[in-house]
Structure formats: structure tokens, C-alpha cells
Design a protein around this motif. Structure first.
Motif, PDB file in Angstrom:
ATOM      1  N   GLU A 140       0.943  -1.371  -0.275  1.00 14.75           N
ATOM      2  CA  GLU A 140      -0.228   0.073   0.289  1.00 14.75           C
ATOM      3  C   GLU A 140       1.022   1.194   0.341  1.00 14.75           C
ATOM      4  N   GLU A 197       2.219   2.076  -3.371  1.00 11.57           N
ATOM      5  CA  GLU A 197       1.448   2.334  -4.209  1.00 11.57           C
ATOM      6  C   GLU A 197       1.507   3.906  -4.286  1.00 11.57           C
ATOM      7  N   TYR A 198       0.573   3.720  -2.575  1.00 13.55           N
ATOM      8  CA  TYR A 198       0.416   5.633  -2.027  1.00 13.55           C
ATOM      9  C   TYR A 198       2.365   6.583  -2.767  1.00 13.55           C
TER      10      TYR A 198
END
Length: 150
Positions: A64, A67-68
């Protein structure tokens, strides 16, 4: 001759008024540019802070976070593109902008030096606290041994 003089004076007054208006417009543009630059720098700093926080997360958050991170890098690239566009718009104020940037660099250097000095002082104080805690624990042990002896 007097008519020419009057016309020249009128032209001089008109030129002065035009110059004053141009100076006001340049000052307004400078202020807008500085505000936009500060806003972008603040946004970049915020994005960099968020990115650093994500990098410190562990385990399942890594995917995550990656992706961020990509999202933040895209925003950062967009911010940098906006900043570049603003700098291009301010090309007419290049000399003044360069002076401002030099002043900001000097301030950053001063701030970094001050931060380094403070960091060094904090490290010294932390070491002193640790030393005092160690001494205190030794004195507590001595007092307990003495009390046991009594």
C-alpha cells in the motif's frame, strides 16, 4: 518651444505614471509568485513528510505504501511542473527572483547550521541525562546496600 516643453513635460508625467503602474504590477506579480512558490514548497514538504512516514511502516503496509508513494511522486511531479510554469511566467522578474532565491538559500544554510547546533546540543544533553541516571542508579544501589547493612 514652450508648447514643445509642455508636451515633453506631459509625456514625462505620463511615462512616470506608466512606470509607477508597471512597478505596482511587477510587485503584485512578485507577491503572487512568491505566495504560489511558498504554497508549492509547503505542499512538497507535506508530500515528502507523508512519503517518509509511509517508508517507516512495516509488513502488510509495504504494498500500500508503494502505491501511495507512486501517487505522491505523481503529485510531486505535478507540483514541480506547476512550479516550473510559474517560474517561466516570472521570467520578466528574473533578476529580482534570483536575489530572492539567494537570500532564501542563505537563510536555509543558516537554519541548517542552527538545527545542526541544536541537534548537537540535544545529543549532549541526552548523554548528560543518561550519565546522571546512571550515577543516580548507582547511588540508589549504594543507599540500599548501606540501609541493608544498618
Amino acid at each position: 518651444s514652450q508648447a514643445q516643453r509642455a508636451a515633453l513635460l506631459e509625456e514625462g508625467v505620463a511615462n512616470a505614471a506608466t512606470r509607477e503602474e508597471q512597478e505596482r504590477e511587477m510587485a503584485a506579480q512578485r507577491s503572487e509568485q512568491e505566495a504560489a512558490k511558498a504554497s508549492l514548497e509547503e505542499k512538497v514538504q507535506g508530500l515528502e513528510a507523508e512519503l517518509a512516514k509511509l517508508r517507516s511502516d512495516e509488513g502488510g503496509l509495504m504494498n500500500e505504501a508503494e502505491e501511495y508513494q507512486t501517487h505522491l511522486e505523481e503529485e510531486l511531479a505535478e507540483s514541480q511542473a506547476q512550479r516550473a510554469a510559474l517560474l517561466e511566467e516570472g521570467a520578466a522578474l528574473a533578476d529580482e527572483r534570483e536575489g530572492l532565491e539567494q537570500e532564501m538559500a542563505a537563510q536555509r544554510t543558516e537554519q541548517e547550521a542552527a538545527k545542526a547546533a541544536l541537534d548537537e546540543k540535544v545529543s549532549g544533553l541526552e548523554a548528560e541525562v543518561e550519565r546522571l541516571r546512571f550515577e543516580e542508579s548507582g547511588k540508589t544501589t549504594e543507599a540500599e546496600e548501606y540501609q541493608t547493612h544498618l
